[in-house]
Design an enzyme around this catalytic site. Structure first.
Site, PDB file in Angstrom:
ATOM      1  N   CYS A  71     -14.282  48.511 -34.336  1.00 14.79           N
ATOM      2  CA  CYS A  71     -15.302  49.424 -34.079  1.00 14.79           C
ATOM      3  C   CYS A  71     -15.641  50.471 -35.278  1.00 14.79           C
ATOM      4  CB  CYS A  71     -15.054  50.099 -32.627  1.00 14.79           C
ATOM      5  SG  CYS A  71     -13.924  49.258 -31.533  1.00 14.79           S
TER       6      CYS A  71
ATOM      7  N   GLY B 120     -13.452  47.033 -21.301  1.00 15.70           N
ATOM      8  CA  GLY B 120     -12.660  48.305 -21.536  1.00 15.70           C
ATOM      9  C   GLY B 120     -13.273  49.499 -21.674  1.00 15.70           C
ATOM     10  N   THR B 121     -14.339  49.489 -22.303  1.00 11.08           N
ATOM     11  CA  THR B 121     -14.993  50.855 -22.812  1.00 11.08           C
ATOM     12  C   THR B 121     -15.723  51.267 -21.316  1.00 11.08           C
ATOM     13  OG1 THR B 121     -15.721  49.965 -25.028  1.00 11.08           O
ATOM     14  CG2 THR B 121     -16.977  51.713 -23.914  1.00 11.08           C
TER      15      THR B 121
ATOM     16  N   ALA C 201     -11.329  41.254 -20.471  1.00  8.77           N
ATOM     17  CA  ALA C 201     -10.936  39.913 -20.635  1.00  8.77           C
ATOM     18  C   ALA C 201     -10.868  39.447 -21.864  1.00  8.77           C
ATOM     19  CB  ALA C 201     -11.919  39.215 -19.638  1.00  8.77           C
TER      20      ALA C 201
ATOM     21  N   ASN D 265      -3.903  49.893 -30.083  1.00  6.66           N
ATOM     22  CA  ASN D 265      -4.675  48.719 -30.760  1.00  6.66           C
ATOM     23  C   ASN D 265      -4.628  48.586 -32.330  1.00  6.66           C
ATOM     24  OD1 ASN D 265      -6.462  51.156 -30.088  1.00  6.66           O
ATOM     25  ND2 ASN D 265      -7.758  50.141 -31.323  1.00  6.66           N
TER      26      ASN D 265
ATOM     27  N   THR E 225     -25.172  43.739 -10.110  1.00  7.94           N
ATOM     28  CA  THR E 225     -24.806  42.442  -9.612  1.00  7.94           C
ATOM     29  C   THR E 225     -23.755  42.205 -10.448  1.00  7.94           C
ATOM     30  OG1 THR E 225     -27.038  41.936  -8.987  1.00  7.94           O
ATOM     31  CG2 THR E 225     -25.568  40.124  -9.296  1.00  7.94           C
TER      32      THR E 225
HETATM   33  N1  PLP Z   1      -9.213  50.201 -25.627  1.00  6.86           N
HETATM   34  C1  PLP Z   1      -8.555  49.669 -26.193  1.00  6.86           C
HETATM   35  C2  PLP Z   1      -7.161  49.951 -26.633  1.00  6.86           C
HETATM   36  C3  PLP Z   1      -9.026  48.493 -27.110  1.00  6.86           C
HETATM   37  O1  PLP Z   1      -8.320  47.958 -28.278  1.00  6.86           O
HETATM   38  C4  PLP Z   1     -10.570  48.220 -26.967  1.00  6.86           C
HETATM   39  C5  PLP Z   1     -10.987  47.108 -27.644  1.00  6.86           C
HETATM   40  O2  PLP Z   1     -11.092  47.046 -28.915  1.00  6.86           O
HETATM   41  C6  PLP Z   1     -11.338  48.941 -25.915  1.00  6.86           C
HETATM   42  C7  PLP Z   1     -10.498  49.848 -25.195  1.00  6.86           C
HETATM   43  C8  PLP Z   1     -12.539  48.553 -25.623  1.00  6.86           C
HETATM   44  O3  PLP Z   1     -12.687  47.254 -24.794  1.00  6.86           O
HETATM   45  P1  PLP Z   1     -13.900  46.542 -24.796  1.00  6.86           P
HETATM   46  O4  PLP Z   1     -14.193  45.815 -25.918  1.00  6.86           O
HETATM   47  O5  PLP Z   1     -13.686  45.351 -23.631  1.00  6.86           O
HETATM   48  O6  PLP Z   1     -15.184  47.337 -24.415  1.00  6.86           O
END
Ligand code: PLP
Length: 390
Positions: free
Chosen positions: A329, A73-74, A204, A153, A241
């Site tokens: 986080c 996600g990041t 995922a 989140n 890759t």
């Molecule tokens: N965006 C949201 C809304 C999330 O809840 C999170 C993870 O906590 C992320 C982005 C980041 O995803 P990832 O942990 O796969 O980098």
């Protein structure tokens, strides 16, 4: 789940589904080829990626060529925001987002501000909702991108993304709209065409897939400057890759999550509602954070005035209950959550939050155990803090 421990932090991450692991294992062992090699080992891996891409595209309702695989996600959020900002810089330098986005979006916006972009951080109402009218009003002639998360989140509020897209495009059809759907994909219905967005991030490990793999939907015709330079994989949009086993696992996990959603969603919703009602009834001076109904089926977020969430989390952990105070986080710091402050909570309420997120292994017994323990723990901590104050 092992022993007596109760995991109620599914929004932070989920355990890997054993069926997903089974699908992944061959691509970590005998089918180890590099998908970019032309020999049979490579072709085997390429085929697996192609199939995964097709499956994910079908499940999210888009074209396979519109999916780019990333490390999660990041990275997807970074690629969307930075990639669009760079690609459309000649056209304008204004971005609209909200005050309650994940740090992957917020801190990327801050970095873009340092690079000369101007960012509007829209406020939300007391339930965490962003209004489509407000988004449209923030549009100006320099706006190139709008980024509003699909669901938050921390508090679980589901944003009216389809309406936001409509309001923005009615005003300026050329403005691109991104949504961070990391908390919704695999949990509630996500149909890219219904949402109407141009970019959508997913990850995922939030839906029982592996960590370190995710994706970004990029609508056909949308330009984007890649943020990694290298071998030009993913049609020049994301070099490196490919994480073959991870991608295979993500597709399998999404397939399972969507197939099981019609049973799992109402089950979780009813457990969540029992939890919310039980907490609010049994714990005086407690409040539910987020929208009362328009929220993720597995999210409950409370504030208990007079305690601090860090101590509460430690107490719960000692009783075998794994929970969170908001986003994983930012835990470890005593900073109040930016999301709760954006709802209008005062400092004391914002530092007294508890997020309980339910998932596949959450049972009715777990909810009863929490409802049994939590009121006593909160009462004890309140008494302690009162005695420390006098
Ligand atoms: N965006 C949201 C809304 C999330 O809840 C999170 C993870 O906590 C992320 C982005 C980041 O995803 P990832 O942990 O796969 O980098």
């Amino acid at each position: 789940m092992d022993g007596d421990r109760i995991y109620l932090d599914y929004a932070a991450t989920t355990p890997l589904d054993p069926r997903v692991l089974e699908a992944m294992l061959p691509y970590m062992t005998e089918r180890f080829g590099n998908p970019n090699s032309i020999h049979s080992f490579g072709r085997e891996a390429r085929l697996a990626i192609d199939e995964a891409r097709e499956k994910i595209a079908q499940l999210l309702n888009c074209q396979p060529s519109e999916i780019v695989f990333t490390s999660g996600g990041t990275e997807s959020d970074n690629l969307a925001l930075r990639g669009i900002a760079e690609a459309y810089r000649q056209k304008g330098n204004h971005i609209i987002t909200t005050a309650i986005e994940h740090h992957a979006v917020l801190r990327t916006c801050k970095a873009l501000e340092d690079m000369g972009f101007s960012v509007t951080y829209l406020p939300v109402d007391e339930h965490g909702l962003v209004s489509p009218e407000q988004v449209a009003e923030a549009v100006n002639e320099r706006t190139i991108l709008v980024s509003v998360m699909h669901a938050n989140n921390e508090i679980g509020t589901i944003e009216p993304v389809a309406e936001i897209v409509k309001a923005v495009k009615e005003k300026r059809p050329d403005i691109l709209v991104h949504t961070d759907a990391v908390q919704t994909v695999g949990h509630i219905s996500v149909d890219i065409q219904e949402l109407g967005v141009d970019l959508l991030s997913f990850s995922a490990h939030k839906f029982y897939g592996p960590k370190g793999v995710g994706g970004l939907f990029i609508r056909k015709g949308v330009r984007l400057v890649p943020q990694l330079t290298g071998g030009g994989q993913e049609r020049n949009r994301r070099s490196g890759t490919e994480n073959v086993a991870g991608i295979v696992g993500m597709a399998k996990a999404l397939e399972i999550a969507i197939a099981e959603m019609s049973n799992e969603l109402p089950r979780l919703q009813s457990l969540r509602d029992e939890l919310i009602a039980g907490v609010l009834n049994r714990i005086p001076d407690s409040r539910l954070n987020g929208h009362p109904t328009q929220r993720l089926p597995h999210n409950a977020n409370f504030s208990f005035r007079g305690i601090d969430s860090e101590t509460l989390l430690l107490q719960l952990d000692m009783h075998g209950i794994a929970a969170s105070s908001g986003s994983a986080c930012s835990s470890g710091s005593l900073e109040p959550s930016h999301v709760l402050l954006a709802l209008g909570l005062d400092y004391e309420l914002a530092i007294s939050s508890l997020r309980l997120t339910l998932g596949r292994f959450t049972s009715h017994e777990h909810i009863l155990r929490v409802l049994d323990l939590l009121p006593n723990i909160v009462e004890r901590l309140r008494a302690l803090s009162r005695s420390l104050r006098v």
